[in-house]
Every structure is written in structure tokens, then in C-alpha cells.
Design a protein around this motif. Structure first.
Motif, short mmCIF file in Angstrom:
data_model
loop_
_atom_site.label_atom_id
_atom_site.label_comp_id
_atom_site.label_asym_id
_atom_site.label_seq_id
_atom_site.Cartn_x
_atom_site.Cartn_y
_atom_site.Cartn_z
N LEU A 73 0.26 4.21 -17.57
CA LEU A 73 0.40 2.98 -16.80
C LEU A 73 0.30 3.27 -15.31
O LEU A 73 -0.20 2.44 -14.55
CB LEU A 73 1.73 2.29 -17.10
N GLU A 74 0.75 4.45 -14.86
CA GLU A 74 0.58 4.77 -13.45
C GLU A 74 -0.91 4.72 -13.10
O GLU A 74 -1.31 4.18 -12.07
CB GLU A 74 1.14 6.18 -13.13
N LYS A 86 3.70 10.48 -6.71
CA LYS A 86 4.71 10.81 -7.72
C LYS A 86 4.05 11.19 -9.03
O LYS A 86 4.50 12.10 -9.74
CB LYS A 86 5.65 9.60 -7.91
N GLN A 87 2.97 10.49 -9.36
CA GLN A 87 2.24 10.80 -10.58
C GLN A 87 1.67 12.21 -10.51
O GLN A 87 1.74 12.97 -11.48
CB GLN A 87 1.12 9.79 -10.78
N GLN A 88 1.10 12.56 -9.36
CA GLN A 88 0.55 13.90 -9.18
C GLN A 88 1.64 14.97 -9.32
O GLN A 88 1.40 16.03 -9.93
CB GLN A 88 -0.13 14.01 -7.82
N SER A 97 0.83 -1.22 0.00
CA SER A 97 0.00 0.00 0.00
C SER A 97 0.86 1.26 0.00
O SER A 97 0.53 2.24 -0.68
CB SER A 97 -0.94 -0.01 1.21
N SER A 98 1.97 1.24 0.73
CA SER A 98 2.87 2.40 0.75
C SER A 98 3.49 2.63 -0.62
O SER A 98 3.64 3.78 -1.07
CB SER A 98 3.96 2.22 1.81
N SER A 99 3.84 1.56 -1.30
CA SER A 99 4.42 1.68 -2.64
C SER A 99 3.39 2.23 -3.62
O SER A 99 3.72 3.06 -4.49
CB SER A 99 4.92 0.31 -3.12
N CYS A 100 2.14 1.79 -3.48
CA CYS A 100 1.09 2.29 -4.37
C CYS A 100 0.82 3.77 -4.12
O CYS A 100 0.64 4.55 -5.07
CB CYS A 100 -0.20 1.49 -4.16
N LEU A 101 0.79 4.17 -2.87
CA LEU A 101 0.59 5.59 -2.54
C LEU A 101 1.75 6.44 -3.06
O LEU A 101 1.56 7.55 -3.57
CB LEU A 101 0.45 5.77 -1.03
N TYR A 102 2.95 5.91 -2.94
CA TYR A 102 4.13 6.61 -3.46
C TYR A 102 3.96 6.85 -4.97
O TYR A 102 4.24 7.95 -5.47
CB TYR A 102 5.38 5.80 -3.20
N ALA A 103 3.51 5.81 -5.68
CA ALA A 103 3.31 5.95 -7.12
C ALA A 103 2.26 7.01 -7.43
O ALA A 103 2.42 7.81 -8.36
CB ALA A 103 2.88 4.60 -7.71
N SER A 117 11.74 15.45 -16.07
CA SER A 117 11.41 14.11 -15.62
C SER A 117 12.66 13.35 -15.21
O SER A 117 12.76 12.15 -15.40
CB SER A 117 10.67 13.34 -16.72
N ALA A 118 13.63 14.04 -14.68
CA ALA A 118 14.90 13.39 -14.35
C ALA A 118 14.73 12.30 -13.33
O ALA A 118 15.48 11.34 -13.31
CB ALA A 118 15.90 14.43 -13.84
N ASP A 119 13.71 12.41 -12.46
CA ASP A 119 13.49 11.37 -11.46
C ASP A 119 13.19 10.05 -12.13
O ASP A 119 13.50 8.98 -11.62
CB ASP A 119 12.34 11.75 -10.53
N GLU A 120 12.56 10.17 -13.32
CA GLU A 120 12.22 8.95 -14.04
C GLU A 120 13.23 8.67 -15.16
O GLU A 120 13.24 7.57 -15.70
CB GLU A 120 10.83 9.09 -14.67
N LEU A 121 14.00 9.70 -15.53
CA LEU A 121 14.96 9.58 -16.64
C LEU A 121 14.26 9.07 -17.89
O LEU A 121 14.74 8.17 -18.56
CB LEU A 121 16.12 8.64 -16.25
#
Length: 360
Positions: free
Chosen positions: A352-353, A315-317, A306-312, A336-340
Motif C-alpha cells: 500500500l505504501e 520510511k518505506q525505503q 507533499s512532506s507527508s508523502c515524502l516521509y512515507a 517493524s516496531a515503528d509500525e507495530l
């Protein structure tokens, strides 16, 4: 308008198929490798040799496809040689991460059970945040940091409960943490290296396995596996080699689908997909091995997921908010360097997010 909807639908279908294939192949690979690493029938205490052999099988498949240009009427294999000095200079740093990643994954799997394998390797998201700050100077929101705190707590709770159940392995857990670290680095740098091979995941898989065959040799020696191999008595067993070959096929498939999933989505999505997949894998494993776990053990899995899903989601927001801000031209490549990710990958990764969040 119809063309846009058709294109969006096509991307959704492509992403769904790639993610589904990754899940199926990854879960199958974990079970096959666990059998190779721990079963009484194989009984070979040389996990790095087993992983090295899988790289040989993968390289042989890629080499054959390269020589024949792929499979006629099905797909064309891109041209390229791993022995080009320019290619080696660009790809070998990634191949080192790839080698360490699959080595530590199998070492972790050797010492821990398949159900705990998920929790043992659950810190990839945390490492993503750390490397985004250390390597890219990207700050993370307080909400995402809170999610990482819960992931760490879930990891700690899982370790604690595994210890109470008498099945905890310290060395296996350490390998799991290192595996999470290497997966995070590999996911980030795959996005940087793909342009060097014309975005061809086949070539990247080919090169990674070619270099890993060499890189694994000193690791096998350092891990003390040469005496084990010298004294092993089942090298004449057809069952042993059948198992090894199946493991090699799975190793090739997971390497390909890992790179492909990162290519069509993003490193973040890949890691979240891996986390969700591992949750399903945990449920399957407890049933397959008839293991009984207590409520707190399952709670640790739920906290991490659940924590990983909330993080996603958070991050999407953040990515959506950043995309609306005017950015100077000279800094656009860092948006978008965090995602490269490259600009053409951004929409697919956002799609996909959303799929992952709604599916969960």
C-alpha cells in the motif's frame, strides 16, 4: 508463480477497496458532523453529547449484530462480550485513546471550518516520530526529520494564513493538535490490541464504543454541557433525531473502517491515507461552502501533503533496508516496531505504501 501473483493481486484489490471505503465514509462523516455541530437547524452547543450519542448508535448496531451472529448469508459477527474483565483490562486503555480522539476531533470541527480542519490536524506524522522515539526507542533518519520540519512549517503557515483571513480559532486549533496526538497513539496501540480480540475489527469497534459510552459521561459534565442540554428545545424535532441518527451511522462506519485500514495496512499507511484524504476533503469543502483562499493558504496544504508523502517514501525505503539485514531471533519482533505490525501484515503495508506513492 501464478498463485503468488494471484495472491498479491487479491491483496492489492482488498487494500484498494478498504482505503476507498475509508475515504468515502470519512469525508461524509466530517460533513455530517459539521452540520450537526454548527448548523442553525440543530443549534445544539453540546459537541460531546453529540459524539456520545454517536457511540450509542454504534454500540447498538454492534450489540444487535452480536446477538444475531451477524447478517445471515452476508457475514458472521464474532462472539465476544465487552463486560469480560479480561477484555476490559486489555482494551480499555485503547478505548480511552479512542474516546479522546473522537472527542477532540469533533471539538476541533466545531470551532474550525472543514477546509482548515485538514491543516489543524496535520501533525499526526510528527507525533508518530516522537512516540517512536519516546516509547519504542526508535531513531528517525535525518530525511524523515526534515519532512517533519516541513510539516510543522506547513502547519504554521496554514495557521498564519487562517488568521489573516479572519477565520482562525485558537481553541479549535489546539483541539486539532490534541486530536493528532491521540490519533497517533490510537493507530500505534490498535496494532497491539488487535491480537487480544483475535484480529477482529468488529469486536474492537464493539468494545471501544461500549466503553466510550461510559467514558464520555464525565467529559460531558466537565465540558459544561448539562445546562445546555437542559435548556435545549428541539428534542421533540424529528429532523434533529434524524440528523443525530445519520451521524451515529457515520460514526459507526468510520470507526470500523479506521480499524480495518490499520489492520490491512499499518499505522503509518493509515495516517498517510488520512492525510491524502483530508487534502481531497479540503478541495471539496472549499467548493461546497464557496470559500475563497489565497495562494499561501493553499501552499500550506501542499507543503503538508507533499512532506507527508515524502516521509512515507523514506520510511518505506528504511523498512526495505531493515528487512534485508540479518536480525537476531530475540530481536525480530522489534524490526517493524515503528509500525507495530505483525509479520503477516508487513508485505501488505509495503504494497500500500507503493500504491499511495504512485497514486500521488
Amino acid at each position: 508463480m501464478k498463485d503468488q501473483r494471484s495472491d498479491l493481486c487479491s491483496r492489492y484489490i482488498t487494500i484498494f477497496i478498504v482505503v476507498s471505503c475509508y475515504w468515502i465514509v470519512s469525508i461524509a462523516t466530517v460533513f455530517v458532523n459539521k452540520t450537526l455541530l454548527s448548523s442553525q437547524e440543530v443549534a445544539l452547543e453540546a459537541p460531546l453529547f453529540i459524539t456520545w450519542f454517536q457511540c450509542i448508535v454504534s454500540f447498538s448496531i454492534c450489540y444487535t449484530l452480536s446477538r444475531f451472529g451477524g447478517i445471515p448469508g452476508v457475514f458472521a459477527f464474532p462472539k465476544g462480550s465487552p463486560w469480560s474483565m479480561d477484555v476490559m483490562r486489555r482494551v480499555i486503555p485503547l478505548s480511552i485513546m479512542f474516546t479522546l480522539m473522537i472527542a477532540t476531533n469533533n471539538l476541533c470541527l466545531k470551532y474550525v471550518g472543514v477546509p482548515f480542519y485538514y491543516v489543524g490536524r496535520s501533525l499526526t506524522t510528527v507525533f508518530n516520530v516522537v512516540f517512536s522515539w519516546v516509547l519504542l526507542g526508535q531513531r528517525t533518519s535525518s530525511k524523515c526529520m526534515l519532512c517533519c520540519g516541513f510539516i510543522i512549517f506547513g502547519f504554521y503557515l496554514g495557521v498564519d494564513q487562517e488568521s489573516l483571513l479572519g477565520s482562525f480559532s485558537l481553541i479549535g486549533t489546539v483541539y486539532g493538535v490534541i486530536g493528532s496526538l491521540m490519533l497517533s497513539l490510537y493507530s500505534i496501540y490498535t496494532k497491539k490490541v488487535l491480537p487480544s480480540v483475535n484480529q477482529e475489527v468488529w469486536l474492537l469497534s464493539y468494545y471501544n464504543n461500549a466503553y466510550s459510552i461510559i467514558l464520555f459521561l464525565p467529559l460531558i459534565v466537565v465540558n459544561g454541557e448539562l445546562p445546555v442540554l437542559w435548556n435545549y428545545t428541539n428534542f421533540d424535532s424529528s429532523y434533529f433525531w434524524f440528523q443525530m441518527f445519520i451521524g451515529g451511522i457515520c460514526g459507526f462506519a468510520i470507526g470500523y473502517f479506521t480499524s480495518l485500514q490499520i489492520k490491512v495496512t499499518s499505522p503509518l499507511t493509515h495516517n498517510i491515507s488520512g492525510t491524502a484524504k483530508a487534502c481531497a476533503q479540503t478541495v471539496i469543502a472549499t467548493q461546497w461552502y464557496n470559500e475563497t483562499k489565497n495562494v499561501l493558504w493553499w501552499t500550506s496544504n501542499l507543503i503538508v501533503l507533499s512532506s507527508s508523502c515524502l516521509y512515507a517514501r523514506f520510511k518505506q525505503q528504511e523498512m526495505e533496508q531493515n528487512s534485508r539485514k540479518p536480525v537476531p531471533e530475540e530481536k525480530q519482533s522489534l524490526v517493524s516496531a515503528d509500525e507495530l505490525q505483525s509479520p503477516r501484515d508487513t508485505d501488505a503495508s509495503k504494497d500500500l505504501e507503493n500504491i499511495h506513492i504512485h497514486r500521488k
